[in-house]
Design a protein around this motif. Sequence first.
Motif, mmCIF file in Angstrom:
data_model
loop_
_atom_site.group_PDB
_atom_site.id
_atom_site.type_symbol
_atom_site.label_atom_id
_atom_site.label_comp_id
_atom_site.label_asym_id
_atom_site.label_seq_id
_atom_site.Cartn_x
_atom_site.Cartn_y
_atom_site.Cartn_z
ATOM 1 N N ILE A 181 8.220 7.607 4.370
ATOM 2 C CA ILE A 181 8.670 6.327 4.901
ATOM 3 C C ILE A 181 9.290 5.549 3.756
ATOM 4 N N ILE A 182 10.559 5.222 3.917
ATOM 5 C CA ILE A 182 11.271 4.447 2.905
ATOM 6 C C ILE A 182 11.606 3.103 3.516
ATOM 7 N N VAL A 183 11.141 2.037 2.868
ATOM 8 C CA VAL A 183 11.503 0.690 3.302
ATOM 9 C C VAL A 183 12.292 0.067 2.168
ATOM 10 N N SER A 184 13.528 -0.279 2.488
ATOM 11 C CA SER A 184 14.441 -0.820 1.490
ATOM 12 C C SER A 184 14.926 -2.202 1.924
ATOM 13 N N THR A 185 15.134 -3.043 0.952
ATOM 14 C CA THR A 185 15.691 -4.367 1.255
ATOM 15 C C THR A 185 17.218 -4.322 1.313
ATOM 16 N N LYS A 186 17.814 -3.179 0.897
ATOM 17 C CA LYS A 186 19.268 -3.024 0.910
ATOM 18 C C LYS A 186 19.619 -1.609 1.352
ATOM 19 N N ILE A 209 15.708 -0.407 6.825
ATOM 20 C CA ILE A 209 16.379 -1.408 6.000
ATOM 21 C C ILE A 209 15.909 -2.772 6.496
ATOM 22 N N LYS A 210 15.198 -3.499 5.636
ATOM 23 C CA LYS A 210 14.581 -4.772 6.007
ATOM 24 C C LYS A 210 14.880 -5.847 4.956
ATOM 25 N N PRO A 211 16.102 -6.388 4.931
ATOM 26 C CA PRO A 211 16.444 -7.393 3.919
ATOM 27 C C PRO A 211 15.665 -8.695 4.066
ATOM 28 N N GLU A 212 15.117 -8.920 5.237
ATOM 29 C CA GLU A 212 14.388 -10.161 5.477
ATOM 30 C C GLU A 212 12.955 -10.142 4.947
ATOM 31 N N LEU A 213 12.489 -8.989 4.506
ATOM 32 C CA LEU A 213 11.113 -8.866 4.038
ATOM 33 C C LEU A 213 11.049 -8.834 2.519
ATOM 34 N N SER A 214 9.960 -9.339 1.968
ATOM 35 C CA SER A 214 9.740 -9.270 0.527
ATOM 36 C C SER A 214 8.242 -9.188 0.242
ATOM 37 N N GLY A 215 7.921 -8.788 -0.988
ATOM 38 C CA GLY A 215 6.534 -8.756 -1.442
ATOM 39 C C GLY A 215 5.625 -7.953 -0.538
ATOM 40 N N SER A 216 4.479 -8.511 -0.209
ATOM 41 C CA SER A 216 3.486 -7.803 0.582
ATOM 42 C C SER A 216 3.953 -7.561 2.015
ATOM 43 N N LYS A 217 4.917 -8.306 2.498
ATOM 44 C CA LYS A 217 5.427 -8.093 3.861
ATOM 45 C C LYS A 217 6.150 -6.749 3.975
ATOM 46 N N ARG A 220 5.386 -4.055 2.159
ATOM 47 C CA ARG A 220 4.301 -3.067 2.157
ATOM 48 C C ARG A 220 3.601 -3.017 3.509
ATOM 49 N N ASN A 221 3.315 -4.174 4.079
ATOM 50 C CA ASN A 221 2.628 -4.207 5.363
ATOM 51 C C ASN A 221 3.483 -3.591 6.466
ATOM 52 N N PHE A 222 4.782 -3.857 6.439
ATOM 53 C CA PHE A 222 5.681 -3.234 7.411
ATOM 54 C C PHE A 222 5.608 -1.719 7.279
ATOM 55 N N ALA A 223 5.684 -1.218 6.049
ATOM 56 C CA ALA A 223 5.634 0.221 5.813
ATOM 57 C C ALA A 223 4.329 0.818 6.330
ATOM 58 N N LEU A 224 3.224 0.157 6.070
ATOM 59 C CA LEU A 224 1.930 0.658 6.539
ATOM 60 C C LEU A 224 1.864 0.732 8.061
ATOM 61 N N VAL A 250 -6.175 -7.836 2.867
ATOM 62 C CA VAL A 250 -5.892 -8.711 1.741
ATOM 63 C C VAL A 250 -4.405 -9.065 1.759
ATOM 64 N N ASP A 251 -4.084 -10.346 1.709
ATOM 65 C CA ASP A 251 -2.698 -10.781 1.629
ATOM 66 C C ASP A 251 -2.359 -11.048 0.173
ATOM 67 N N ILE A 252 -1.783 -10.030 -0.470
ATOM 68 C CA ILE A 252 -1.449 -10.133 -1.875
ATOM 69 C C ILE A 252 -0.023 -10.592 -1.986
ATOM 70 N N GLN A 253 0.243 -11.572 -2.836
ATOM 71 C CA GLN A 253 1.570 -12.130 -2.936
ATOM 72 C C GLN A 253 2.417 -11.475 -4.008
ATOM 73 N N SER A 254 1.931 -10.411 -4.614
ATOM 74 C CA SER A 254 2.731 -9.700 -5.618
ATOM 75 C C SER A 254 3.176 -8.369 -5.016
ATOM 76 N N ASP A 255 3.950 -7.615 -5.770
ATOM 77 C CA ASP A 255 4.387 -6.303 -5.303
ATOM 78 C C ASP A 255 3.321 -5.242 -5.514
ATOM 79 N N GLN A 256 2.222 -5.567 -6.153
ATOM 80 C CA GLN A 256 1.161 -4.588 -6.360
ATOM 81 C C GLN A 256 0.252 -4.567 -5.152
#
Length: 176
Positions: free
Chosen positions: A38-43, A61-69, A71-75, A170-176
């Motif tokens: 599963i590849i989720v890309s912002t571009k 392709i999900k340009p509207e998503l960032s950070g933990s959103k 990751r959550n979409f991918a999961l 857990v809602d983590i606001q970083s990319d980790q």
Amino acid sequence: MSNEKMISTIILTNGHEERLKSSIDSIINQDYPNKELIIVSTKSSEMLDEYEINPMIKIHIKPELSGSKVRNFALNQVEGEYVFFIDPQDTLLNDQSLSQLYKDMEDNNSNFLSTTFITLRDGLFYFGEPQEDVNPITTDDYWFYFVKIREIRPIYGKLFGKEILNNLNVDIQSDQ
């Protein structure tokens, strides 16, 4: 259909990383028979377009998503019982990496595999080898270890049982 549980590998990317193609190819070339990527890309990118015909790969392709959103979409796209994250700049060591990870998870009845030093079994995280020398990490102190020991902080390079990820609300606001 294979008897092995499906491993869902997730790559979170902006679609233009220099080594993304190598990362994707390292998953495709794994000898493990029951896998999805599963590849989720912002571009979007021409390179990602090359992989759209492969039924094992799902590209979003999900340009509207960032950070933990992201990751959550991918999961939420995962079909496998095990989830493996790989950084878009990384590749797996060899074509048997997923097979070995699967074997280690199954042999140890684990639902989290990070390195030979950290496992989650029977609801506890364990450090160290051999087994009699492990120190259990409980739900009360696992954040201490996640913060203190940088090795286990990033999600990349870890194999998770899907059920543990569902329990980590857990809602983590970083990319980790």
